[in-house]
Design an enzyme around this catalytic site. Sequence first.
Site, PDB file in Angstrom:
ATOM      1  N   GLN A 262       2.999  12.659   2.737  1.00 15.48           N
ATOM      2  CA  GLN A 262       2.855  12.009   1.436  1.00 15.48           C
ATOM      3  C   GLN A 262       1.481  12.293   0.845  1.00 15.48           C
ATOM      4  O   GLN A 262       0.463  12.170   1.523  1.00 15.48           O
ATOM      5  CB  GLN A 262       3.048  10.499   1.550  1.00 15.48           C
ATOM      6  CG  GLN A 262       3.077   9.816   0.178  1.00 15.48           C
ATOM      7  CD  GLN A 262       3.288   8.324   0.252  1.00 15.48           C
ATOM      8  OE1 GLN A 262       2.351   7.573   0.509  1.00 15.48           O
ATOM      9  NE2 GLN A 262       4.518   7.884   0.027  1.00 15.48           N
TER      10      GLN A 262
ATOM     11  N   PRO B 168       6.283   5.360   4.705  1.00 16.69           N
ATOM     12  CA  PRO B 168       4.844   5.629   4.843  1.00 16.69           C
ATOM     13  C   PRO B 168       4.040   4.354   4.697  1.00 16.69           C
ATOM     14  O   PRO B 168       4.255   3.582   3.768  1.00 16.69           O
ATOM     15  CB  PRO B 168       4.562   6.618   3.691  1.00 16.69           C
ATOM     16  CG  PRO B 168       5.634   6.330   2.682  1.00 16.69           C
ATOM     17  CD  PRO B 168       6.845   5.948   3.473  1.00 16.69           C
ATOM     18  N   MET B 169       3.108   4.131   5.629  1.00 17.79           N
ATOM     19  CA  MET B 169       2.240   2.948   5.579  1.00 17.79           C
ATOM     20  C   MET B 169       0.828   3.379   5.942  1.00 17.79           C
ATOM     21  O   MET B 169       0.598   3.938   7.026  1.00 17.79           O
ATOM     22  CB  MET B 169       2.732   1.871   6.546  1.00 17.79           C
ATOM     23  CG  MET B 169       4.070   1.268   6.184  1.00 17.79           C
ATOM     24  SD  MET B 169       4.644   0.032   7.399  1.00 17.79           S
ATOM     25  CE  MET B 169       5.193   1.126   8.726  1.00 17.79           C
TER      26      MET B 169
ATOM     27  N   LYS C  18       8.413   8.550  -4.100  1.00 23.48           N
ATOM     28  CA  LYS C  18       8.589   7.128  -3.806  1.00 23.48           C
ATOM     29  C   LYS C  18       8.028   6.314  -4.963  1.00 23.48           C
ATOM     30  O   LYS C  18       6.887   6.531  -5.390  1.00 23.48           O
ATOM     31  CB  LYS C  18       7.882   6.745  -2.505  1.00 23.48           C
ATOM     32  CG  LYS C  18       8.155   5.304  -2.058  1.00 23.48           C
ATOM     33  CD  LYS C  18       7.780   5.106  -0.600  1.00 23.48           C
ATOM     34  CE  LYS C  18       8.260   3.751  -0.087  1.00 23.48           C
ATOM     35  NZ  LYS C  18       7.355   2.660  -0.467  1.00 23.48           N
TER      36      LYS C  18
ATOM     37  N   GLY D  52       9.783  -0.249   7.094  1.00 23.25           N
ATOM     38  CA  GLY D  52       8.330  -0.191   7.176  1.00 23.25           C
ATOM     39  C   GLY D  52       7.761  -1.233   8.107  1.00 23.25           C
ATOM     40  O   GLY D  52       7.684  -1.029   9.325  1.00 23.25           O
TER      41      GLY D  52
ATOM     42  N   ASN E 213      14.353   0.688  -0.152  1.00 25.36           N
ATOM     43  CA  ASN E 213      13.203   0.214   0.615  1.00 25.36           C
ATOM     44  C   ASN E 213      12.906  -1.233   0.231  1.00 25.36           C
ATOM     45  O   ASN E 213      13.070  -1.619  -0.918  1.00 25.36           O
ATOM     46  CB  ASN E 213      12.002   1.105   0.297  1.00 25.36           C
ATOM     47  CG  ASN E 213      10.751   0.777   1.105  1.00 25.36           C
ATOM     48  OD1 ASN E 213       9.638   1.026   0.659  1.00 25.36           O
ATOM     49  ND2 ASN E 213      10.906   0.236   2.298  1.00 25.36           N
ATOM     50  N   GLY E 214      12.482  -2.025   1.239  1.00 26.81           N
ATOM     51  CA  GLY E 214      12.057  -3.392   0.973  1.00 26.81           C
ATOM     52  C   GLY E 214      12.833  -4.423   1.770  1.00 26.81           C
ATOM     53  O   GLY E 214      14.055  -4.571   1.591  1.00 26.81           O
ATOM     54  N   ASP E 215      12.140  -5.113   2.689  1.00 33.20           N
ATOM     55  CA  ASP E 215      12.695  -6.259   3.430  1.00 33.20           C
ATOM     56  C   ASP E 215      13.844  -5.892   4.374  1.00 33.20           C
ATOM     57  O   ASP E 215      14.641  -6.753   4.738  1.00 33.20           O
ATOM     58  CB  ASP E 215      13.179  -7.351   2.473  1.00 33.20           C
ATOM     59  CG  ASP E 215      12.050  -7.988   1.685  1.00 33.20           C
ATOM     60  OD1 ASP E 215      10.878  -7.714   1.998  1.00 33.20           O
ATOM     61  OD2 ASP E 215      12.341  -8.756   0.738  1.00 33.20           O
TER      62      ASP E 215
ATOM     63  N   CYS F 250       2.594   2.879  -4.197  1.00 35.39           N
ATOM     64  CA  CYS F 250       1.553   2.058  -3.579  1.00 35.39           C
ATOM     65  C   CYS F 250       1.011   1.039  -4.570  1.00 35.39           C
ATOM     66  O   CYS F 250       0.588   1.399  -5.671  1.00 35.39           O
ATOM     67  CB  CYS F 250       0.416   2.941  -3.060  1.00 35.39           C
ATOM     68  SG  CYS F 250      -0.917   1.987  -2.291  1.00 35.39           S
TER      69      CYS F 250
END
Length: 332
Positions: free
Chosen positions: A70, A16-17, A139, A224, A200-202, A100
């Site tokens: 979300q 989610p962004m 999350k 993302g 999640n991440g990179d 977030c």
Amino acid sequence: MRIGPHAIDVPLILAPMAGVTDKPFRVLCKRMGAGLCVSEMTTSDPRFWSTAKSRHRMDHDGEPAPISVQIAGTVPEVMAQAARYNVDHGAQIIDINMGCPAKKVCNAWAGSALMREPELVARILDAVVKAVDVPVTLKIRTGWAADQRNALTIARIAEQAGIAALAVHGRTRDQQYTGVAEYDTIAQVKAALSIPVFANGDIDSPEKARQVLAHTGCDAVLIGRAAQGRPWIFREVAHYLATGEMLAEPSLSEVRDVLLGHLQHLHAFYGEPSGVRIARKHLGWYAKDRPENTAFRNVVNRAETAEAQRRLTRDYFDALIAGVKPELAVAA
């Protein structure tokens, strides 16, 4: 992998962004191979549910299942009400945002700020899980700060509350999106839980996705920022995980057609001029690292109509396909 009754056949999830994972983008990424797409964050405050922004965020008509929405907030009873409202409006999975890092969210003690209040976390999760008959996911980040990594504590609270799956971003809140994501904490969380855990991440390439899955033991990865302007990353990663072989990059003709289809959906979904304005950031992402990118953005960002935006985009990519320098006339 399953989230409640939903089978997720591909271990790739669109993260989610805010301002990015709207319905047009979710539908596109699902078509490009994502196993699950999570909506951008929606407010739990009922005073804002009738705004144009909220109505668009809660529009799931024609969206491929399962539909994951979300929500964010701080008051257990209000979060429970928001979960019920979104289920009534099509949500098949409720995702709770405690990851977030945005200041305006954390200043209201929502998002990742909640990780500083484990007792409140427990009350929110318990209220939401009991409020709906669909799976609830969560999350989080690894913690609030480097010396306050408590993801494992929050994860155990989540599992005990009945959370169906947990996503962990490999950064603390104070890192925002800087530095490098670390996966050791995610691996510890995965090893301690029996529910599905997502990393999640990179994660920006097929090789990185496989490395992170192997390192953490996670059931899936979230992608993302790497999907912005590159939604085909999902099929590339899925193919690599299944075969060990890299797919060829999409041709310029396919990129043009994907982008024009995305623009068409944005314009139809938001109408003019909102659709034109929202499309500008996507145009910049699609054209990133392509010839004459800066000049293209300078021109196309001045387009005031959907027709002009599509025409300029088509002409730009047609020129690249033909191998000639794009003629970037001022938008009408």
